[in-house]
Motif scaffolding. Sequence first.
Motif, short mmCIF file in Angstrom:
data_model
loop_
_atom_site.label_atom_id
_atom_site.label_comp_id
_atom_site.label_asym_id
_atom_site.label_seq_id
_atom_site.Cartn_x
_atom_site.Cartn_y
_atom_site.Cartn_z
N ALA A 32 0.82 -1.21 0.00
CA ALA A 32 0.00 0.00 0.00
C ALA A 32 0.85 1.26 0.00
N LYS A 33 2.05 1.17 0.54
CA LYS A 33 2.92 2.35 0.62
C LYS A 33 3.40 2.79 -0.76
N ASP A 34 3.37 1.87 -1.74
CA ASP A 34 3.89 2.18 -3.07
C ASP A 34 2.86 2.85 -3.97
N ASN A 35 1.63 3.06 -3.47
CA ASN A 35 0.60 3.67 -4.31
C ASN A 35 0.20 5.03 -3.74
N ASN A 68 -9.55 6.30 3.89
CA ASN A 68 -10.99 6.13 3.75
C ASN A 68 -11.36 4.93 2.87
N LEU A 69 -10.39 4.26 2.30
CA LEU A 69 -10.67 3.13 1.44
C LEU A 69 -10.94 1.88 2.27
N ASN A 70 -11.91 1.07 1.84
CA ASN A 70 -12.09 -0.23 2.48
C ASN A 70 -11.12 -1.23 1.88
N ASP A 71 -11.14 -2.45 2.37
CA ASP A 71 -10.16 -3.45 1.92
C ASP A 71 -10.27 -3.74 0.43
N ASP A 72 -11.51 -3.85 -0.08
CA ASP A 72 -11.68 -4.15 -1.50
C ASP A 72 -11.13 -3.03 -2.37
N GLU A 73 -11.41 -1.79 -1.98
CA GLU A 73 -10.93 -0.66 -2.75
C GLU A 73 -9.40 -0.57 -2.69
N ALA A 74 -8.86 -0.85 -1.53
CA ALA A 74 -7.40 -0.82 -1.41
C ALA A 74 -6.76 -1.88 -2.29
N MET A 128 -3.45 -3.77 -6.95
CA MET A 128 -3.24 -4.63 -8.13
C MET A 128 -3.14 -3.82 -9.42
N ASP A 129 -3.19 -2.50 -9.29
CA ASP A 129 -3.23 -1.65 -10.48
C ASP A 129 -1.92 -1.71 -11.28
N HIS A 130 -0.85 -2.16 -10.65
CA HIS A 130 0.43 -2.23 -11.36
C HIS A 130 0.51 -3.43 -12.29
N LEU A 131 -0.40 -4.37 -12.16
CA LEU A 131 -0.38 -5.56 -13.00
C LEU A 131 -0.90 -5.19 -14.39
N GLU A 132 -0.03 -5.26 -15.37
CA GLU A 132 -0.38 -4.78 -16.71
C GLU A 132 -1.24 -5.76 -17.48
N ARG A 133 -1.03 -7.05 -17.30
CA ARG A 133 -1.81 -8.04 -18.04
C ARG A 133 -3.21 -8.15 -17.44
#
Length: 922
Positions: free
Chosen positions: A142-145, A151-157, A162-167
Amino acid sequence: MPVTTVSSAVHIAPVVVKTFYKHGKRKAKKLKEGRDEEEALDDIFFDEAFHIVKAFIKMGTKNTVESLQAFTNTHVPAPYWAAVSPVIIPLTSCNRAADMLIEWFGPDELKRVVGGERWWQVRGLDGVDGEWITEKEYLRSAKDNPKMHKNLNDDEADILRMDHLERVMLYVHGGGYFWGSVNTHRYQIIRYARKMKGRAFAVNYRKAPQYPWPCPLQDVLAAYLYLTQPPPGALHSAIPASKIVLAGDSAGGGLCLTVLTILRDLGLPMPAGAVLISPWVDLTHSFPSVMHNIETDIIPQHGFLAKPSTLWPVDPIPKGDGRVVPAKSNRPPDPGHTDTLKPTKKRMEENGNRNDITITKEKVKTQGEMLDAAVNDQRGENASTLGSGGPMRHPSSEKDVREDASDYDVNFWEPKPPKVLMEDPDAIPLELRAQIQLYATTEQLTHPLVSPILQGSLGNLPPLYILAGDGEVLRDEIIYLAHRAAHPSKYPARQGVLRDGVRQKENSEKFTTPTKVHLQVYDDMCHVLTVFSFTHSASCAYRSIAEFAKHVSDSSEEHLQRNPFPELHRPPSEISTASEADDEHPSALKHKTSKKTKASRPKEKRKSSDPSDVKIYKQNEANVFKEVQRGEAEKMPPSHSVGQDSPDLGDCSESEDIPNIRMIRERVNIHGISRPMEPPEDIQALRLRPGQIGIIKEAPTVRWLKGQEKWDKHFKSSAKRALKRRARLEAKARRLLRNARAQGLVLAGEQPIHEPRPGIAREDHPEKIQEDRRWGPLDLEDERPPPTAIAKRLDTPEALALLKKSVYYSPPVSHQTIPKLKKSDVLRATFDPNDDPNRPPPQSVSEQQVRTHIIPVHGLRMWDGIVRYFGRKSASKAVKGTKQVGKQLGIINSHEASGSGERGSAVFVLPSQSHFSTISSS
């Protein structure tokens, strides 16, 4: 009894015992007769799993459509080692998708074929359910984003992590277009995400018959736009189309192919590639395997029938002479019923506004006579003979077919719905008087966006990886689909399709570049072989799909034009054999959990000597290379080749990709080892002429009718109750509308009859008119949706729930006011277990997931447990067998000795248990 976990267990338990008994007898018979050929059903675990799935689907046909939908759309929690984050694809994305479809159809086709542009945009939810799926070990800290906040819940976090995963794999589940959900397919999708080291996005599209075509198509398009053009508020970054791989099974595969053609036709960015697993692309059932493979597939013999309900069938009790009758007229019925997609102007003038075409004094002609009359009418008196003379018969008839008559259907009569092509041209054609598919009306089945096998062209698409089981009923249409895409000029569209659709004719001339295709047909496998994840065949398929997805999403467009096949990538891609080879999730063994969780999880770590799906893939990679080396692979035509032609492959140490291969055609044996497919001229499906494709034929029609008549007789009392309930529900809906009007409901363009009462349409109303919701059930006066669509119906519980939610809780912009429930309606809702006066009513189970309030011991989880058990036992049995052979012959894993991998090669050890399969079909 409805479809539940208990009823499923009661129904399936005797099947397990019966299969075990029959399996022993069959094996003993083979041994006695000295037959040593290997079959998939020789494995007791596959035998049991095959019959369990087949029995479940058959049980579904003995229940209502709504019951099966509810069971397979019940929310099931994700496994703890996976990151599964649910989201809502908002109405803004849905509206963009609608605009694309409106542009594709055009105003004339929207009115004539679809029935309008509004009804299919009506929905109960505020968008479409979707899920982001990946492995927890792939999540970034989480520190890298920088977007992360408290205010984010676990699903949103997790979505941000996982946003760095390009495929990205956009997965569209199957289920005959009317059942299944993200829940039935989640374990499979998790496995894809893990093996491709990326993330997946699954879409829970609306399903027929409540939301028939093109509703599911709009939702899948909306999911694609949600990924590539994130709406305001979306947590994920915009994903380039070149990083997305479309994937789907059965109906989902058909939707994927249709989406590709729409994107191509509109000139929009297309995904990097697509994986089509047993795609259902011909809803007319015009290919031979539909009749020949029924015993070797999980699909019910008579198709997807159902116990009558208020929803389905359209006519619970058949009207008139029956559901299928001999033709009553030499022309099809009036437009707007079961008619051709584009009736001729002459016939429309002849019919006028008559609805009863059975009252006629003309003699009903035979199929051959109808053709002769059409020939004389369209080409003149001399056109009724050909060559040496004599009367002509329909070019698509099963009998008396002339080899040089393949293009007659461009100008001559052809039996489009509701006419049925007869095997005997001297017979009077049958006519369908009932809707035979839940997804679309009978007259819509030949539309290219319903049956994409009828597309004017399947060229100019991104690379396709297509899988089929040799024992499935859809085998022939899948094989034909693959060859049509790779050879646009060799397998042209039926001329009747080109005549009826201006866009299709243009496409046939415009999109002539061959699509690059990898086709695999698996021996002894049934529909959607990936369901049986513990088999060698499925292991091969999962690995091959993952490698395809990685290759096309990692490569540039120029690279893919040269070579989209990972098997021909040089040097061969490195695949980790340490963790990826294990079907047991690697982090599951080290994940920190409670003692109870650890104790309940079986120890399934693979032994180092076990062959894995990676080894199988490497063997098949070598087989493909040898095929190309021998000159047996199909090359691109010179006009479409990129760069230099394929190099001399005498040396296996090539350092560059092998370019300009058009198509890889393979069969895969039960051990997962591939071999070249036989020549096209030896495949029955490829010998069909274009005029025979997309024609409803006599044999499957009669088979469906026999089953439907049996259901009509067995469920006669249920049908009568359904009709009575329809009448009660319609009266209830009309009372609701009267009360809403009395409380001040005013639609756009209307003037209030009287001053609104206090509390109506005030700015402080707890519910607001939704600006992004374009239409509601009250905006369809001039539209003609299919008879099953709940958007305009008033006689089903789901239609009533949709109407109530649209009027009182989420009105579209076409509403000026929001009325309040009358006290009498509130009182009625209080005593209705399916209603609640304090919140919107639950929407159709074909759209909204069912939520349970107890710890779910659901049938989907039971199936996963069965698969895990079969996987463990199969792996153990295979290890013992391999060691025995090794002791006797001094060899272990001697698959190289089998050469091409034909049946009879040494037995491979199955991967350890799979957690990544669940019920899925059609």
